[in-house]
Write an enzyme that holds these catalytic residues in place. Structure first.
Site, PDB file in Angstrom:
ATOM      1  N   GLU A 186      -1.623 -13.378  -8.831  1.00  0.00           N
ATOM      2  CA  GLU A 186      -2.844 -12.587  -8.620  1.00  0.00           C
ATOM      3  C   GLU A 186      -3.937 -12.983  -9.621  1.00  0.00           C
ATOM      4  OE1 GLU A 186      -1.472  -8.497  -8.641  1.00  0.00           O
ATOM      5  OE2 GLU A 186      -0.332  -8.790  -6.792  1.00  0.00           O
ATOM      6  N   PHE A 199      -0.316  -0.393   8.513  1.00  0.00           N
ATOM      7  CA  PHE A 199      -1.543   0.017   7.808  1.00  0.00           C
ATOM      8  C   PHE A 199      -2.360  -1.172   7.302  1.00  0.00           C
ATOM      9  CE2 PHE A 199       1.968   0.142   4.685  1.00  0.00           C
ATOM     10  CZ  PHE A 199       1.473  -0.680   3.696  1.00  0.00           C
ATOM     11  N   LYS A 252     -10.056  -0.112  -7.090  1.00  0.00           N
ATOM     12  CA  LYS A 252     -10.366  -0.306  -5.671  1.00  0.00           C
ATOM     13  C   LYS A 252     -11.743   0.287  -5.349  1.00  0.00           C
ATOM     14  CE  LYS A 252      -5.478  -0.351  -4.311  1.00  0.00           C
ATOM     15  NZ  LYS A 252      -4.423   0.337  -3.505  1.00  0.00           N
ATOM     16  N   THR A 268       2.735   4.850  -5.699  1.00  0.00           N
ATOM     17  CA  THR A 268       1.851   4.474  -4.584  1.00  0.00           C
ATOM     18  C   THR A 268       1.264   5.719  -3.913  1.00  0.00           C
ATOM     19  OG1 THR A 268       3.231   2.523  -4.261  1.00  0.00           O
ATOM     20  CG2 THR A 268       1.737   3.103  -2.458  1.00  0.00           C
ATOM     21  N   TYR A 309      -2.903  -9.370  -0.364  1.00  0.00           N
ATOM     22  CA  TYR A 309      -1.908  -8.462   0.214  1.00  0.00           C
ATOM     23  C   TYR A 309      -1.036  -9.152   1.268  1.00  0.00           C
ATOM     24  CZ  TYR A 309      -3.694  -4.174  -2.033  1.00  0.00           C
ATOM     25  OH  TYR A 309      -4.036  -3.181  -2.937  1.00  0.00           O
ATOM     26  N   ARG A 327       2.099  -0.488 -14.374  1.00  0.00           N
ATOM     27  CA  ARG A 327       2.415   0.301 -13.169  1.00  0.00           C
ATOM     28  C   ARG A 327       2.685   1.766 -13.537  1.00  0.00           C
ATOM     29  NH1 ARG A 327       2.590  -1.822  -7.824  1.00  0.00           N
ATOM     30  NH2 ARG A 327       4.517  -0.693  -7.409  1.00  0.00           N
ATOM     31  N   ARG A 354      -3.192   7.753 -10.925  1.00  0.00           N
ATOM     32  CA  ARG A 354      -3.160   8.281  -9.554  1.00  0.00           C
ATOM     33  C   ARG A 354      -2.831   9.770  -9.533  1.00  0.00           C
ATOM     34  NH1 ARG A 354       0.083   3.041  -7.207  1.00  0.00           N
ATOM     35  NH2 ARG A 354      -1.715   1.775  -6.556  1.00  0.00           N
ATOM     36  N   ASN A 387      -5.913   5.258  -3.014  1.00  0.00           N
ATOM     37  CA  ASN A 387      -5.250   5.525  -4.304  1.00  0.00           C
ATOM     38  C   ASN A 387      -5.885   4.810  -5.501  1.00  0.00           C
ATOM     39  OD1 ASN A 387      -4.260   2.997  -3.761  1.00  0.00           O
ATOM     40  ND2 ASN A 387      -2.112   3.592  -3.675  1.00  0.00           N
ATOM     41  N   HIS A 400      -4.994  -0.768  -8.281  1.00  0.00           N
ATOM     42  CA  HIS A 400      -3.899  -1.708  -7.997  1.00  0.00           C
ATOM     43  C   HIS A 400      -3.340  -2.230  -9.306  1.00  0.00           C
ATOM     44  CE1 HIS A 400      -1.720  -5.253  -6.590  1.00  0.00           C
ATOM     45  NE2 HIS A 400      -2.296  -5.892  -7.590  1.00  0.00           N
TER      46      HIS A 400
HETATM   47  P1  GDP Z   1       1.231  -0.357  -4.726  1.00  0.00           P
HETATM   48  O1  GDP Z   1       1.876  -1.591  -5.303  1.00  0.00           O
HETATM   49  O2  GDP Z   1       1.679   0.903  -5.413  1.00  0.00           O
HETATM   50  O3  GDP Z   1      -0.267  -0.441  -4.661  1.00  0.00           O
HETATM   51  O4  GDP Z   1       1.782  -0.210  -3.228  1.00  0.00           O
HETATM   52  P2  GDP Z   1       2.102  -1.332  -2.112  1.00  0.00           P
HETATM   53  O5  GDP Z   1       2.061  -2.702  -2.698  1.00  0.00           O
HETATM   54  O6  GDP Z   1       3.336  -0.901  -1.410  1.00  0.00           O
HETATM   55  O7  GDP Z   1       0.894  -1.156  -1.089  1.00  0.00           O
HETATM   56  C1  GDP Z   1      -0.373  -1.680  -1.388  1.00  0.00           C
HETATM   57  C2  GDP Z   1      -1.416  -0.663  -1.031  1.00  0.00           C
HETATM   58  O8  GDP Z   1      -1.399  -0.458   0.378  1.00  0.00           O
HETATM   59  C3  GDP Z   1      -1.196   0.737  -1.618  1.00  0.00           C
HETATM   60  O9  GDP Z   1      -1.663   0.863  -2.933  1.00  0.00           O
HETATM   61  C4  GDP Z   1      -1.994   1.590  -0.647  1.00  0.00           C
HETATM   62  O10 GDP Z   1      -3.398   1.506  -0.923  1.00  0.00           O
HETATM   63  C5  GDP Z   1      -1.731   0.895   0.680  1.00  0.00           C
HETATM   64  N1  GDP Z   1      -0.593   1.510   1.377  1.00  0.00           N
HETATM   65  C6  GDP Z   1       0.736   1.374   1.105  1.00  0.00           C
HETATM   66  N2  GDP Z   1       1.477   2.109   1.945  1.00  0.00           N
HETATM   67  C7  GDP Z   1       0.599   2.731   2.758  1.00  0.00           C
HETATM   68  C8  GDP Z   1       0.740   3.643   3.865  1.00  0.00           C
HETATM   69  O11 GDP Z   1       1.841   4.033   4.243  1.00  0.00           O
HETATM   70  N3  GDP Z   1      -0.420   4.065   4.463  1.00  0.00           N
HETATM   71  C9  GDP Z   1      -1.648   3.643   4.066  1.00  0.00           C
HETATM   72  N4  GDP Z   1      -2.732   4.102   4.699  1.00  0.00           N
HETATM   73  N5  GDP Z   1      -1.820   2.793   3.034  1.00  0.00           N
HETATM   74  C10 GDP Z   1      -0.714   2.344   2.392  1.00  0.00           C
HETATM   75 MG    MG Z   2       1.920  -3.537  -4.569  1.00  0.00          MG
END
Ligand code: GDP
Ligand code: MG
Length: 153
Positions: free
Chosen positions: A129, A60, A12, A94, A52, A88, A105, A115, A118
């Site tokens: 993707e 968010f 990212k 996350t 996304y 992963r 992470r 974080n 991805h």
């Molecule tokens: P990932 O698959 O572990 O990347 O997590 P998700 O698919 O649930 O979310 C995608 C991305 O959105 C995450 O990697 C974070 O950058 C962001 N994100 C997810 N949950 C939150 C949250 O509660 N707050 C904020 N600010 N960002 C979030």
């Molecule tokens: Mg995800």
């Protein structure tokens, strides 16, 4: 589970700005995965909204799109045994605070909203993707390491 399994991994904008591209690539290389596509791109908000789309209703989401469009990202495709789930695991959870030391992470960041990387969450989403980020396709090559990383190749 297949040695042909592919996953989409992305550094990212914060990971690029913080100079962590090489370290993230190294984790996948050292584990034995094969790099089959790689590029640095400044993604548009529209492209990131597609990436996304599943999160579009989350509070968010606008901040996530702004963050992801704030600078270039490095997109890549890694191939190998159990690439999606193990990919992963290499990234960690996350929320970086809950991510074990030894994960990307868990070693390099602190905030969920910053974080640094991805990784696809299912084989089906990985293929979507890969098509979204690499419509031109990926490379096909035989790695000299394959006969040492896997048995029966
Ligand atoms: P990932 O698959 O572990 O990347 O997590 P998700 O698919 O649930 O979310 C995608 C991305 O959105 C995450 O990697 C974070 O950058 C962001 N994100 C997810 N949950 C939150 C949250 O509660 N707050 C904020 N600010 N960002 C979030
Ligand atoms: Mg995800």
């Amino acid at each position: 589970m297949s040695v042909q399994e592919r996953t989409y991994i992305m550094v990212k904008p914060d990971g690029v700005q913080r100079g962590l591209v090489g370290k993230i690539i190294t984790r996948f290389e050292e584990r034995g995965y094969k790099l089959i596509a790689l590029k640095l791109v400044q993604a548009t908000p529209e492209h990131l909204e597609k990436h996304y789309a599943d999160l579009s209703a989350r509070p968010f989401f606008p901040g996530l799109i702004k963050y992801m469009a704030s600078g270039p990202v490095v997109g890549m495709v890694w191939q190998g045994l159990d690439a999606v789930k193990t990919g992963r695991a290499i990234l960690g959870t996350t929320n970086p605070l809950q991510s074990p030391i030894g994960t990307i992470r868990g070693d390099f960041c602190l905030a969920t909203g910053r974080n640094i990387c991805h990784g696809s969450d299912t084989v089906e989403n990985a293929e979507k993707e890969i098509t979204l980020w690499f419509p031109e396709g990926v490379a096909q090559w035989t790695s000299a390491l394959e006969t040492w990383v896997f048995e029966n190749t």
